[in-house]
Design a protein around this motif. Structure first.
Motif, PDB file in Angstrom:
ATOM      1  N   ASN A 262      48.685  -8.154  -7.114  1.00 49.35           N
ATOM      2  CA  ASN A 262      47.742  -8.911  -6.562  1.00 49.35           C
ATOM      3  C   ASN A 262      46.509  -8.390  -5.481  1.00 49.35           C
ATOM      4  O   ASN A 262      46.871  -7.575  -4.537  1.00 49.35           O
ATOM      5  CB  ASN A 262      47.599 -11.023  -6.284  1.00 49.35           C
ATOM      6  CG  ASN A 262      48.249 -10.470  -5.117  1.00 49.35           C
ATOM      7  OD1 ASN A 262      49.768 -10.720  -5.326  1.00 49.35           O
ATOM      8  ND2 ASN A 262      47.871 -11.258  -3.961  1.00 49.35           N
TER       9      ASN A 262
ATOM     10  N   THR B 203      42.356 -11.671  -9.035  1.00 51.90           N
ATOM     11  CA  THR B 203      42.736 -11.086  -9.882  1.00 51.90           C
ATOM     12  C   THR B 203      44.507 -10.555  -9.462  1.00 51.90           C
ATOM     13  O   THR B 203      45.114 -10.528  -9.298  1.00 51.90           O
ATOM     14  CB  THR B 203      42.701  -9.660 -10.536  1.00 51.90           C
ATOM     15  OG1 THR B 203      43.193  -8.485  -9.726  1.00 51.90           O
ATOM     16  CG2 THR B 203      41.119  -9.317 -10.636  1.00 51.90           C
TER      17      THR B 203
ATOM     18  N   THR C  29      46.386 -11.229 -16.601  1.00 49.11           N
ATOM     19  CA  THR C  29      46.699 -10.102 -16.841  1.00 49.11           C
ATOM     20  C   THR C  29      47.743  -9.894 -16.920  1.00 49.11           C
ATOM     21  O   THR C  29      48.492  -9.376 -16.290  1.00 49.11           O
ATOM     22  CB  THR C  29      45.711  -8.671 -16.710  1.00 49.11           C
ATOM     23  OG1 THR C  29      45.939  -7.953 -15.614  1.00 49.11           O
ATOM     24  CG2 THR C  29      44.274  -9.170 -16.997  1.00 49.11           C
TER      25      THR C  29
ATOM     26  N   GLU D 292      42.042 -14.641 -12.006  1.00 47.81           N
ATOM     27  CA  GLU D 292      42.091 -14.090 -13.874  1.00 47.81           C
ATOM     28  C   GLU D 292      43.671 -12.980 -13.929  1.00 47.81           C
ATOM     29  O   GLU D 292      44.061 -12.570 -13.185  1.00 47.81           O
ATOM     30  CB  GLU D 292      41.226 -12.453 -14.037  1.00 47.81           C
ATOM     31  CG  GLU D 292      41.277 -12.339 -15.396  1.00 47.81           C
ATOM     32  CD  GLU D 292      40.426 -10.962 -15.734  1.00 47.81           C
ATOM     33  OE1 GLU D 292      41.018 -10.361 -16.770  1.00 47.81           O
ATOM     34  OE2 GLU D 292      39.650 -10.293 -14.298  1.00 47.81           O
TER      35      GLU D 292
ATOM     36  N   SER E 156      48.174  -8.842 -11.838  1.00 43.69           N
ATOM     37  CA  SER E 156      48.421  -8.400 -13.066  1.00 43.69           C
ATOM     38  C   SER E 156      49.850  -8.341 -13.179  1.00 43.69           C
ATOM     39  O   SER E 156      50.227  -8.158 -11.641  1.00 43.69           O
ATOM     40  CB  SER E 156      47.573  -6.619 -13.331  1.00 43.69           C
ATOM     41  OG  SER E 156      48.149  -6.021 -12.232  1.00 43.69           O
TER      42      SER E 156
END
Length: 209
Positions: free
Chosen positions: A152, A134, A93, A91, A136
């Protein structure tokens, strides 16, 4: 090494811009797709229309850059890595508040973002739990400095020597050195850190007067 990295970044930008042109052409030809679907509708073939729409939407999604900010180069790179992250089960973002024009070269900007994101997505994708996969990204201009923060999740051990993370495989590590070299060339900084399962890259580049 830096010259090779920047040459690669230039080639990547050319490829991404061709993709953007293809997306524009596809949108321009939408009237032809509508004509095809009107013909299917006249036949009363709803299932055929559904399948055609599904394929068309998939084709458009594959070549259409996502708009993350005003800067075209950043949009192209972020769109590419958003797709790569999704394919890797990561994911991604992003909060990128960047203007259309930034006074550093597109190839340098591409190298900074691409190298950082490639490492981040790779590390996050290797995490065992889905909730840990994840990445970002935050980017903005503040007091005439370009600020980029990438974080990360990671597992295992990250060794940082002389300010740079050490590659676990031979032939790797050029990306982080390229990031540091570009930051240094602009009188800025690239700071790498790893703590409690979170790897962070902080970049600060002065943009001049």
């Amino acid at each position: 090494m830096l010259a090779a990295q920047l040459h690669g970044a230039h080639s990547e930008l050319v490829s991404l811009r061709r993709m953007q042109e293809a997306a524009a052409a596809y949108r321009h030809d939408m009237r032809h797709h509508i004509a095809v679907m009107q013909s299917m509708a006249a036949e009363g073939n709803l299932e055929k229309i559904k399948n055609y729409l599904k394929v068309t939407q998939s084709d458009i999604d594959a070549i259409t850059p996502i708009r993350f900010c005003e800067n075209e180069t950043v949009n192209l790179i972020m769109s590419t890595f958003h797709s790569k992250a999704k394919q890797a089960g990561v994911e991604l973002t992003a909060d990128t508040k960047l203007p259309d024009s930034i006074p550093i070269s597109d190839t340098e900007l591409c190298s900074l973002l691409s190298n950082g994101l490639e490492n981040a997505v790779s590390a996050a994708s290797a995490c065992s739990g889905a909730e840990r996969r994840t990445v970002s990204v935050k980017a903005m201009i503040h007091k005439n400095n370009l600020l980029i923060l990438m974080e990360n999740a990671y597992e295992g051990e990250v060794v940082i020597t002389n300010g740079l993370p050490q590659a676990s495989h031979e032939g790797h590590g050029y990306g982080t050195r390229s990031i540091a070299a570009i930051a240094d060339a602009h009188g800025g900084q690239a700071v790498f850190s790893a703590s409690q399962g979170v790897f962070a890259l902080k970049i600060m580049l002065p943009l001049g007067s």
